[in-house]
Write an enzyme that holds these catalytic residues in place. Sequence first.
Site, PDB file in Angstrom:
ATOM      1  N   CYS A  61      -9.818  10.729  -2.884  1.00  0.00           N
ATOM      2  CA  CYS A  61      -9.376  11.642  -1.834  1.00  0.00           C
ATOM      3  C   CYS A  61      -9.217  10.839  -0.549  1.00  0.00           C
ATOM      4  O   CYS A  61     -10.127  10.108  -0.151  1.00  0.00           O
ATOM      5  CB  CYS A  61     -10.392  12.758  -1.651  1.00  0.00           C
ATOM      6  SG  CYS A  61     -10.010  13.874  -0.274  1.00  0.00           S
ATOM      7  N   CYS A  84      -4.200  11.058 -13.875  1.00  0.00           N
ATOM      8  CA  CYS A  84      -5.214  11.475 -14.837  1.00  0.00           C
ATOM      9  C   CYS A  84      -6.498  11.763 -14.056  1.00  0.00           C
ATOM     10  O   CYS A  84      -7.196  10.848 -13.628  1.00  0.00           O
ATOM     11  CB  CYS A  84      -5.397  10.343 -15.841  1.00  0.00           C
ATOM     12  SG  CYS A  84      -6.379  10.753 -17.261  1.00  0.00           S
TER      13      CYS A  84
END
Length: 96
Positions: A61, A84
């Site tokens: 993130c 993924c």
Amino acid sequence: MCSLFEPGQYGCVCCGTLLFDAAEKFESGTGWPSFTQPVKENSIAYIADKSHGMYRIETVCNTCDAHLGHVFPDGPAPSGLRYCMNAVALKKLKEA
């Protein structure tokens, strides 16, 4: 989470930053939730991962640095990428 394809958006479980739209989710056959691209180009940061005797690109993130998963160059159009993601790193966001 891999087999759920209802409309919506997914955010970082740690800080809530918007990361993916369900419209970009696809069945990759890997057992992990997979997306073709993030909602915004700058919502995810990329780190070279040379662990476990291989070379991969880790995704984190861009707001809080939480580990999300990895990105691979074997996905479908439009990006040709397969994000993924670890299912526990994402949370379904409420519809606006």
